[in-house]
Design a protein around this motif. Structure first.
Motif, PDB file in Angstrom:
ATOM      1  N   ALA A  32      27.126  48.479  -4.308  1.00 37.81           N
ATOM      2  CA  ALA A  32      27.360  48.301  -2.705  1.00 37.81           C
ATOM      3  C   ALA A  32      26.757  47.159  -2.117  1.00 37.81           C
ATOM      4  CB  ALA A  32      26.217  49.277  -2.684  1.00 37.81           C
ATOM      5  N   LEU A  33      27.593  46.669  -1.125  1.00 37.25           N
ATOM      6  CA  LEU A  33      27.540  45.079  -0.865  1.00 37.25           C
ATOM      7  C   LEU A  33      26.290  46.000   0.379  1.00 37.25           C
ATOM      8  CD1 LEU A  33      31.191  44.805   0.374  1.00 37.25           C
ATOM      9  CD2 LEU A  33      29.999  44.281  -2.009  1.00 37.25           C
ATOM     10  N   ILE A  34      25.906  44.749   0.405  1.00 36.13           N
ATOM     11  CA  ILE A  34      24.191  44.938   1.332  1.00 36.13           C
ATOM     12  C   ILE A  34      24.106  43.556   1.614  1.00 36.13           C
ATOM     13  CG2 ILE A  34      21.709  44.775   0.318  1.00 36.13           C
ATOM     14  CD1 ILE A  34      22.817  46.882  -0.610  1.00 36.13           C
ATOM     15  N   THR A  35      23.543  43.303   2.826  1.00 36.51           N
ATOM     16  CA  THR A  35      23.233  42.219   3.613  1.00 36.51           C
ATOM     17  C   THR A  35      21.956  41.621   3.880  1.00 36.51           C
ATOM     18  OG1 THR A  35      23.814  41.033   5.664  1.00 36.51           O
ATOM     19  CG2 THR A  35      23.422  42.860   6.056  1.00 36.51           C
ATOM     20  N   LYS A  36      21.271  41.021   4.149  1.00 35.42           N
ATOM     21  CA  LYS A  36      19.905  40.734   4.605  1.00 35.42           C
ATOM     22  C   LYS A  36      19.496  40.668   5.556  1.00 35.42           C
ATOM     23  CE  LYS A  36      17.051  36.418   2.978  1.00 35.42           C
ATOM     24  NZ  LYS A  36      16.653  36.408   4.485  1.00 35.42           N
ATOM     25  N   SER A  37      18.341  42.155   5.281  1.00 38.23           N
ATOM     26  CA  SER A  37      18.004  41.661   6.823  1.00 38.23           C
ATOM     27  C   SER A  37      16.626  42.403   7.774  1.00 38.23           C
ATOM     28  CB  SER A  37      19.085  43.720   7.069  1.00 38.23           C
ATOM     29  OG  SER A  37      17.338  44.832   5.940  1.00 38.23           O
ATOM     30  N   ASP A  38      15.906  41.126   6.741  1.00 40.61           N
ATOM     31  CA  ASP A  38      14.949  40.595   7.949  1.00 40.61           C
ATOM     32  C   ASP A  38      14.894  39.619   8.606  1.00 40.61           C
ATOM     33  OD1 ASP A  38      15.421  39.260   4.590  1.00 40.61           O
ATOM     34  OD2 ASP A  38      14.468  37.903   5.788  1.00 40.61           O
ATOM     35  N   GLY A  39      14.017  39.158   9.491  1.00 47.34           N
ATOM     36  CA  GLY A  39      13.649  38.277  10.438  1.00 47.34           C
ATOM     37  C   GLY A  39      13.185  38.293  11.577  1.00 47.34           C
ATOM     38  N   LEU A  40      13.001  37.361  11.772  1.00 44.28           N
ATOM     39  CA  LEU A  40      11.682  36.633  12.565  1.00 44.28           C
ATOM     40  C   LEU A  40      10.178  37.424  12.485  1.00 44.28           C
ATOM     41  CD1 LEU A  40      12.992  33.931  15.043  1.00 44.28           C
ATOM     42  CD2 LEU A  40      12.415  33.580  12.567  1.00 44.28           C
ATOM     43  N   GLY A  41       9.771  36.829  12.115  1.00 47.21           N
ATOM     44  CA  GLY A  41       8.437  38.142  12.377  1.00 47.21           C
ATOM     45  C   GLY A  41       8.055  38.663  11.288  1.00 47.21           C
ATOM     46  N   ASP A  42       8.989  38.747  10.040  1.00 48.09           N
ATOM     47  CA  ASP A  42       9.297  39.627   9.109  1.00 48.09           C
ATOM     48  C   ASP A  42       8.036  38.672   7.897  1.00 48.09           C
ATOM     49  OD1 ASP A  42       9.939  41.919   9.080  1.00 48.09           O
ATOM     50  OD2 ASP A  42      12.277  41.677   9.258  1.00 48.09           O
ATOM     51  N   THR A  43       7.568  39.429   6.914  1.00 48.99           N
ATOM     52  CA  THR A  43       7.056  38.618   6.065  1.00 48.99           C
ATOM     53  C   THR A  43       7.230  39.390   4.523  1.00 48.99           C
ATOM     54  OG1 THR A  43       5.155  40.412   6.096  1.00 48.99           O
ATOM     55  CG2 THR A  43       4.383  38.653   7.697  1.00 48.99           C
ATOM     56  N   TRP A  44       8.200  40.112   4.208  1.00 51.12           N
ATOM     57  CA  TRP A  44       8.815  40.383   3.594  1.00 51.12           C
ATOM     58  C   TRP A  44      10.552  40.202   3.529  1.00 51.12           C
ATOM     59  CZ3 TRP A  44       6.359  41.059  -2.038  1.00 51.12           C
ATOM     60  CH2 TRP A  44       5.138  40.389  -1.517  1.00 51.12           C
ATOM     61  N   GLU A  45      10.918  40.034   2.011  1.00 49.75           N
ATOM     62  CA  GLU A  45      12.979  40.234   2.785  1.00 49.75           C
ATOM     63  C   GLU A  45      13.403  41.694   2.498  1.00 49.75           C
ATOM     64  OE1 GLU A  45      15.966  38.779  -0.917  1.00 49.75           O
ATOM     65  OE2 GLU A  45      15.121  36.300  -0.404  1.00 49.75           O
ATOM     66  N   GLU A  46      14.066  41.910   3.416  1.00 46.55           N
ATOM     67  CA  GLU A  46      14.478  43.268   3.302  1.00 46.55           C
ATOM     68  C   GLU A  46      16.311  42.998   2.909  1.00 46.55           C
ATOM     69  OE1 GLU A  46      13.597  44.728   7.193  1.00 46.55           O
ATOM     70  OE2 GLU A  46      11.411  45.235   6.752  1.00 46.55           O
ATOM     71  N   HIS A  47      16.376  43.980   2.888  1.00 48.61           N
ATOM     72  CA  HIS A  47      18.364  43.750   2.684  1.00 48.61           C
ATOM     73  C   HIS A  47      18.453  45.239   2.963  1.00 48.61           C
ATOM     74  CE1 HIS A  47      18.385  40.595  -0.573  1.00 48.61           C
ATOM     75  NE2 HIS A  47      16.875  40.996  -0.269  1.00 48.61           N
ATOM     76  N   SER A  48      19.534  45.457   3.286  1.00 50.97           N
ATOM     77  CA  SER A  48      20.543  46.186   4.279  1.00 50.97           C
ATOM     78  C   SER A  48      22.004  46.804   3.796  1.00 50.97           C
ATOM     79  CB  SER A  48      20.275  46.769   5.414  1.00 50.97           C
ATOM     80  OG  SER A  48      19.045  46.967   5.972  1.00 50.97           O
ATOM     81  N   PRO A  49      22.556  48.352   2.633  1.00 50.21           N
ATOM     82  CA  PRO A  49      23.669  49.156   2.932  1.00 50.21           C
ATOM     83  C   PRO A  49      24.223  48.233   4.408  1.00 50.21           C
ATOM     84  CG  PRO A  49      22.461  50.371   2.463  1.00 50.21           C
ATOM     85  CD  PRO A  49      21.494  48.880   3.021  1.00 50.21           C
ATOM     86  N   ILE A  50      25.909  47.968   4.306  1.00 48.79           N
ATOM     87  CA  ILE A  50      26.755  47.522   5.166  1.00 48.79           C
ATOM     88  C   ILE A  50      27.557  49.077   5.079  1.00 48.79           C
ATOM     89  CG2 ILE A  50      26.129  44.563   4.820  1.00 48.79           C
ATOM     90  CD1 ILE A  50      29.183  45.354   4.307  1.00 48.79           C
ATOM     91  N   GLY A  51      27.582  49.670   4.037  1.00 47.32           N
ATOM     92  CA  GLY A  51      28.258  51.104   3.821  1.00 47.32           C
ATOM     93  C   GLY A  51      29.890  50.710   3.880  1.00 47.32           C
ATOM     94  N   VAL A  52      30.166  49.676   2.896  1.00 48.82           N
ATOM     95  CA  VAL A  52      31.504  49.455   2.449  1.00 48.82           C
ATOM     96  C   VAL A  52      30.790  49.129   0.644  1.00 48.82           C
ATOM     97  CG1 VAL A  52      32.912  47.219   1.665  1.00 48.82           C
ATOM     98  CG2 VAL A  52      31.906  48.029   4.180  1.00 48.82           C
ATOM     99  N   SER A  53      32.070  49.729  -0.374  1.00 48.67           N
ATOM    100  CA  SER A  53      31.693  49.483  -1.861  1.00 48.67           C
ATOM    101  C   SER A  53      32.559  49.069  -2.154  1.00 48.67           C
ATOM    102  CB  SER A  53      31.571  51.074  -2.061  1.00 48.67           C
ATOM    103  OG  SER A  53      30.318  52.110  -1.413  1.00 48.67           O
ATOM    104  N   MET A  54      32.074  48.401  -3.523  1.00 48.42           N
ATOM    105  CA  MET A  54      33.825  48.023  -3.850  1.00 48.42           C
ATOM    106  C   MET A  54      33.739  48.051  -5.825  1.00 48.42           C
ATOM    107  SD  MET A  54      32.831  43.558  -4.158  1.00 48.42           S
ATOM    108  CE  MET A  54      34.281  43.310  -6.049  1.00 48.42           C
ATOM    109  N   ALA A  55      34.990  48.116  -6.785  1.00 53.15           N
ATOM    110  CA  ALA A  55      34.918  48.877  -8.131  1.00 53.15           C
ATOM    111  C   ALA A  55      35.395  48.036  -8.577  1.00 53.15           C
ATOM    112  CB  ALA A  55      35.357  49.639  -7.925  1.00 53.15           C
ATOM    113  N   GLU A  56      34.553  47.455  -9.870  1.00 51.58           N
ATOM    114  CA  GLU A  56      35.115  46.490 -10.869  1.00 51.58           C
ATOM    115  C   GLU A  56      35.473  46.906 -12.098  1.00 51.58           C
ATOM    116  OE1 GLU A  56      32.857  42.638  -8.932  1.00 51.58           O
ATOM    117  OE2 GLU A  56      32.066  43.189 -11.514  1.00 51.58           O
ATOM    118  N   LEU A  57      36.595  46.604 -12.442  1.00 45.90           N
ATOM    119  CA  LEU A  57      37.120  46.895 -14.132  1.00 45.90           C
ATOM    120  C   LEU A  57      37.317  45.635 -14.543  1.00 45.90           C
ATOM    121  CD1 LEU A  57      37.514  49.528 -15.304  1.00 45.90           C
ATOM    122  CD2 LEU A  57      40.212  49.870 -14.668  1.00 45.90           C
TER     123      LEU A  57
END
Lengths: 246, 84
Positions: A32-57
């Motif tokens: 599941a592709l994830i983007t970093k989603s914290d910003g100014l004012g945050d004290t901990w790193e945050e991540h959010s899924p962007i709704g796109v998946s990929m498969a590998e074989l």
């Protein structure tokens, strides 16, 4: 909980049975592709899924084999060389080549890497990396990979989903061997009551192996699913079929 | 007005004589191997009539469009198609 060993693997690409090459490792991964989603004012790193998946074989350690239908034939000409290259049809499974067990099918597969490895004191090996384009379909095996010599169907042992589903699905058929017959039409059939069956997906007439097809269907998919194989002439065929409900 | 059932997809179902056995077993997959050999299936191609399909199957197949209800009223005698 059920556990599975190396004998439970299934790996088919464009009608090639890759297990014939004595594959040592098969890896399938969903990301599941994830983007970093914290910003100014945050004290901990945050991540959010962007709704796109990929498969590998990827598979490693198969023998480099120039016999017909083996690894070199399966991959040497299939590394895309132009933007118009066709996608391949791939299916794999980790819980056994048995009707009713799970399998994964891939909407499109490019053989991104084909690597031949020669080393002192060993047979040559072949590794491949597949780049999956589009969705991964998770479904059930309707017809386990098996050799047949006459018309047959699996309506005496259908796959029971306990209920119908309303959003269509995807069928996969892989033919790894074909001799003698002049044609073969495989069908996925469904039934609401285990009494009356109708055609759900009719695959294209097969006249040679290897061959593979992915076909979609919309609308209601009934509770019971079965496979129907209709051969023309005399001979033998080895075929696999799976279906994923949407 | 005579309503008839026409298959849109290829259908198979037990014939009238076999249907009782299939119903009693609870479905085709519940039959024993011996019973299965005795079952005769009707195969209906798309476009063919299927009025004799099992009652319990009709509603589901009509609902999903695999079978359609057709008004089979015959054309009036003495008037060719398209005539005024």
């Amino acid at each position: 909980m059920a556990k599975y060993g190396p004998a439970s693997i299934l790996f088919l690409v464009d009608g090639y049975n890759m297990l014939a090459n004595k594959v040592q490792t098969l890896t399938h991964k969903v990301v599941a592709l994830i983007t970093k989603s914290d910003g100014l004012g945050d004290t901990w790193e945050e991540h959010s899924p962007i709704g796109v998946s990929m498969a590998e074989l990827a598979q490693e350690g198969a023998f480099f084999d120039t016999t017909a239908l083996r690894s070199h034939a399966a991959f040497s000409a299939s590394v895309p060389s132009s933007p118009q290259a066709s996608v391949r049809i791939a299916c794999c499974g980790f819980s056994g080549n048995t009707a009713g067990e799970a399998f994964f099918g891939f909407e499109g597969d490019f053989t991104e890497e084909y690597e031949v490895v020669a080393s002192r004191g060993d047979l040559q090996k072949a590794n491949t990396v597949h780049r999956i384009t589009g969705q991964r379909d998770e479904g059930k095996i309707i017809q386990a990979l098996a050799t047949k010599t006459a018309d047959w169907n699996t309506e005496s042992a259908p796959i029971d989903n306990a209920a119908s589903t309303a959003n269509g699905g995807v069928g996969y058929q892989q033919v790894t061997a074909f001799s003698g017959f002049t044609g073969f039409i495989g069908k996925i059939r469904d039934s609401p009551d285990d009494i009356t069956y109708s055609d759900l997906i009719t695959f294209t007439d097969v006249t040679a192996a290897p061959a593979a097809e992915r076909a979609t269907v919309a609308g209601t998919v009934d509770r019971y699913l079965a496979f129907d194989g209709d051969v023309t002439g005399a001979g033998s065929i080895t075929v696999f079929c799976g279906f994923s409900r949407s | 007005m005579a309503e008839r059932l026409k298959a849109v997809r290829e259908l198979t179902y037990p014939d009238a004589r076999s249907l009782k056995m299939v119903r009693e077993a609870g479905g085709l997959s519940k039959l024993t191997a011996e019973q299965r050999e005795k079952v005769r299936l009707v195969r209906v191609n798309p476009g063919a009539w299927c009025d004799n399909m099992p009652e319990e199957s009709k509603e589901a197949f009509i609902k999903k469009g695999a079978v359609v209800i057709v008004d089979a009223k015959p054309a009036p005698k003495g008037r060719a198609r398209g005539s005024k």
